[in-house]
Scaffold this motif. Structure first.
Motif, PDB file in Angstrom:
ATOM      1  N   PRO A   2      72.341  45.143  84.498  1.00 46.12           N
ATOM      2  CA  PRO A   2      73.255  44.183  83.878  1.00 46.12           C
ATOM      3  C   PRO A   2      74.351  43.753  84.849  1.00 46.12           C
ATOM      4  O   PRO A   2      74.755  44.519  85.727  1.00 46.12           O
ATOM      5  N   LYS A   3      74.807  42.546  84.683  1.00 47.46           N
ATOM      6  CA  LYS A   3      75.895  42.008  85.506  1.00 47.46           C
ATOM      7  C   LYS A   3      77.210  42.384  84.822  1.00 47.46           C
ATOM      8  O   LYS A   3      77.588  41.813  83.809  1.00 47.46           O
ATOM      9  N   LEU A   4      77.923  43.352  85.413  1.00 44.20           N
ATOM     10  CA  LEU A   4      79.146  43.864  84.795  1.00 44.20           C
ATOM     11  C   LEU A   4      80.376  43.053  85.173  1.00 44.20           C
ATOM     12  O   LEU A   4      81.343  42.991  84.402  1.00 44.20           O
ATOM     13  N   TYR A   5      80.361  42.454  86.379  1.00 39.95           N
ATOM     14  CA  TYR A   5      81.526  41.716  86.842  1.00 39.95           C
ATOM     15  C   TYR A   5      81.093  40.405  87.476  1.00 39.95           C
ATOM     16  O   TYR A   5      79.968  40.262  87.965  1.00 39.95           O
ATOM     17  N   ALA A   6      82.029  39.466  87.455  1.00 41.22           N
ATOM     18  CA  ALA A   6      81.777  38.158  88.057  1.00 41.22           C
ATOM     19  C   ALA A   6      81.668  38.288  89.582  1.00 41.22           C
ATOM     20  O   ALA A   6      82.129  39.270  90.175  1.00 41.22           O
ATOM     21  N   GLU A   7      81.060  37.277  90.177  1.00 40.47           N
ATOM     22  CA  GLU A   7      80.908  37.256  91.632  1.00 40.47           C
ATOM     23  C   GLU A   7      82.012  36.462  92.312  1.00 40.47           C
ATOM     24  O   GLU A   7      82.270  36.644  93.501  1.00 40.47           O
ATOM     25  N   LYS A   8      82.646  35.585  91.573  1.00 39.70           N
ATOM     26  CA  LYS A   8      83.774  34.822  92.112  1.00 39.70           C
ATOM     27  C   LYS A   8      85.012  35.716  92.147  1.00 39.70           C
ATOM     28  O   LYS A   8      85.319  36.409  91.157  1.00 39.70           O
ATOM     29  N   LEU A 129      84.237  40.266  73.536  1.00 37.15           N
ATOM     30  CA  LEU A 129      84.237  39.255  74.598  1.00 37.15           C
ATOM     31  C   LEU A 129      83.582  39.804  75.861  1.00 37.15           C
ATOM     32  O   LEU A 129      82.824  39.099  76.539  1.00 37.15           O
ATOM     33  N   ARG A 130      83.890  41.057  76.168  1.00 33.82           N
ATOM     34  CA  ARG A 130      83.336  41.668  77.386  1.00 33.82           C
ATOM     35  C   ARG A 130      81.824  41.818  77.284  1.00 33.82           C
ATOM     36  O   ARG A 130      81.090  41.506  78.223  1.00 33.82           O
ATOM     37  N   VAL A 131      81.343  42.297  76.147  1.00 32.41           N
ATOM     38  CA  VAL A 131      79.902  42.485  75.951  1.00 32.41           C
ATOM     39  C   VAL A 131      79.183  41.142  75.969  1.00 32.41           C
ATOM     40  O   VAL A 131      78.104  41.003  76.560  1.00 32.41           O
ATOM     41  N   ARG A 132      79.794  40.128  75.339  1.00 34.78           N
ATOM     42  CA  ARG A 132      79.173  38.804  75.319  1.00 34.78           C
ATOM     43  C   ARG A 132      79.049  38.251  76.730  1.00 34.78           C
ATOM     44  O   ARG A 132      78.022  37.672  77.099  1.00 34.78           O
ATOM     45  N   TRP A 133      80.105  38.419  77.544  1.00 27.79           N
ATOM     46  CA  TRP A 133      80.028  37.908  78.920  1.00 27.79           C
ATOM     47  C   TRP A 133      78.964  38.650  79.707  1.00 27.79           C
ATOM     48  O   TRP A 133      78.200  38.033  80.454  1.00 27.79           O
ATOM     49  N   VAL A 134      78.896  39.971  79.582  1.00 22.19           N
ATOM     50  CA  VAL A 134      77.900  40.761  80.322  1.00 22.19           C
ATOM     51  C   VAL A 134      76.493  40.295  79.966  1.00 22.19           C
ATOM     52  O   VAL A 134      75.639  40.104  80.854  1.00 22.19           O
ATOM     53  N   THR A 136      75.542  37.367  78.679  1.00 15.02           N
ATOM     54  CA  THR A 136      75.296  35.994  79.128  1.00 15.02           C
ATOM     55  C   THR A 136      75.156  35.917  80.637  1.00 15.02           C
ATOM     56  O   THR A 136      74.249  35.257  81.160  1.00 15.02           O
ATOM     57  N   ALA A 137      76.052  36.588  81.364  1.00 14.57           N
ATOM     58  CA  ALA A 137      76.012  36.547  82.827  1.00 14.57           C
ATOM     59  C   ALA A 137      74.755  37.228  83.358  1.00 14.57           C
ATOM     60  O   ALA A 137      74.171  36.780  84.351  1.00 14.57           O
ATOM     61  N   SER A 138      74.338  38.315  82.728  1.00 13.81           N
ATOM     62  CA  SER A 138      73.118  38.998  83.168  1.00 13.81           C
ATOM     63  C   SER A 138      71.905  38.088  82.993  1.00 13.81           C
ATOM     64  O   SER A 138      71.032  38.017  83.876  1.00 13.81           O
ATOM     65  N   ARG A 142      69.543  36.427  86.039  1.00 14.16           N
ATOM     66  CA  ARG A 142      68.077  36.513  86.099  1.00 14.16           C
ATOM     67  C   ARG A 142      67.439  35.135  86.163  1.00 14.16           C
ATOM     68  O   ARG A 142      66.457  34.915  86.883  1.00 14.16           O
ATOM     69  N   LEU A 143      67.988  34.193  85.420  1.00 17.50           N
ATOM     70  CA  LEU A 143      67.413  32.844  85.382  1.00 17.50           C
ATOM     71  C   LEU A 143      67.484  32.144  86.729  1.00 17.50           C
ATOM     72  O   LEU A 143      66.569  31.409  87.105  1.00 17.50           O
ATOM     73  N   ARG A 144      68.580  32.351  87.466  1.00 13.15           N
ATOM     74  CA  ARG A 144      68.721  31.635  88.730  1.00 13.15           C
ATOM     75  C   ARG A 144      67.710  32.107  89.768  1.00 13.15           C
ATOM     76  O   ARG A 144      67.492  31.443  90.786  1.00 13.15           O
ATOM     77  N   ARG A 145      67.089  33.261  89.522  1.00 13.14           N
ATOM     78  CA  ARG A 145      66.062  33.765  90.441  1.00 13.14           C
ATOM     79  C   ARG A 145      64.645  33.513  89.931  1.00 13.14           C
ATOM     80  O   ARG A 145      63.691  33.822  90.623  1.00 13.14           O
ATOM     81  N   ARG A 146      64.547  33.011  88.724  1.00 14.78           N
ATOM     82  CA  ARG A 146      63.234  32.862  88.106  1.00 14.78           C
ATOM     83  C   ARG A 146      62.732  31.432  88.228  1.00 14.78           C
ATOM     84  O   ARG A 146      63.520  30.483  88.219  1.00 14.78           O
ATOM     85  N   ARG A 147      61.436  31.280  88.350  1.00 11.84           N
ATOM     86  CA  ARG A 147      60.858  29.931  88.392  1.00 11.84           C
ATOM     87  C   ARG A 147      61.112  29.241  87.059  1.00 11.84           C
ATOM     88  O   ARG A 147      60.849  29.783  85.987  1.00 11.84           O
ATOM     89  N   GLY A 148      61.612  28.037  87.134  1.00  6.72           N
ATOM     90  CA  GLY A 148      61.961  27.296  85.930  1.00  6.72           C
ATOM     91  C   GLY A 148      63.332  27.632  85.386  1.00  6.72           C
ATOM     92  O   GLY A 148      63.788  27.000  84.429  1.00  6.72           O
TER      93      GLY A 148
END
Length: 203
Positions: A2-8, A129-134, A136-138, A142-148
């Motif tokens: 899971p993505k726990l923290y933002a990258e920015k 809010l924290r769980v929702r962001w984790v 959504t961000a996770s 995953r989507l940005r690495r997946r085809r389509g």
């Protein structure tokens, strides 16, 4: 993972500060609740003294009754007052124990209330809010690495991005998206990733 923290950096710093604040807030209120419990429990000291005194007196009177009962002829009559006094002393000890129980219950309730309510309030405001962001961000990561995934992120941006962000896009963005223009897809996907504080690289 899971993505726990933002990258920015800025979004990451905000999230880290919020998490540390909640942890500090929780520890502080736990300490305060425990401190209140300890302070109130000091009120039980008279009850403990009363219990100890009552038990000690009852034991001494019971011992005196036992010795009086051993006196020939008049022992039974002499022992009766000592027995009644011992019963009264035991009642005093029970009253002391009862006072301690009341103080303990009060200390427990106030300790939990003072420590628990602020912690619960913080968790109610922060945790969803924290769980929702984790989540959504996770999913976005995953989507940005997946085809389509770029197309799905672009669709997500069109349907959920703030209007002020969409207003900064070119006028023909919608028609280019319908036509499947790769540049438009990348721009919209990047818009959604930036909204979540993720890097905009598309794999």
């Amino acid at each position: 993972m899971p993505k726990l923290y933002a990258e920015k950096p800025f979004r990451f710093a905000r999230q880290l500060f919020a998490d540390l604040f909640v942890v500090t807030w929780t520890v502080a209120w736990i300490w305060l609740g425990h401190r209140v419990f300890e302070l109130i429990m000091k009120l039980a000291a008279p009850g403990r003294k009363m219990e100890d005194a009552g038990n000690g007196l009852a034991d001494n009177l019971a011992d005196a009754q036992s010795k009086a009962d051993g006196i020939p002829l008049v022992g039974d009559k002499l022992g009766i007052p000592f027995g009644k006094a011992a019963e009264a002393a035991r009642s005093l000890a029970e009253a002391g124990q009862g006072q301690q129980d009341v103080v303990h219950d009060l200390a427990l309730i106030l300790g939990w209330a003072i420590g628990g309510i602020p912690i619960l309030l913080a968790l109610v405001l922060w945790l969803p809010l924290r769980v929702r962001w984790v989540r959504t961000a996770s999913a976005a990561s995953r989507l940005r690495r997946r085809r389509g995934g770029v197309e799905l992120l672009a669709l997500r941006a069109l349907t959920s991005a703030p209007l002020r962000r969409l207003a900064t896009l070119p006028d023909d963005t919608a028609s280019r998206w319908r036509a499947g223009d790769p540049g438009t897809m990348d721009s919209l996907a990047a818009l959604e990733l930036r909204r979540l504080g993720l890097r905009t690289r598309i794999r």
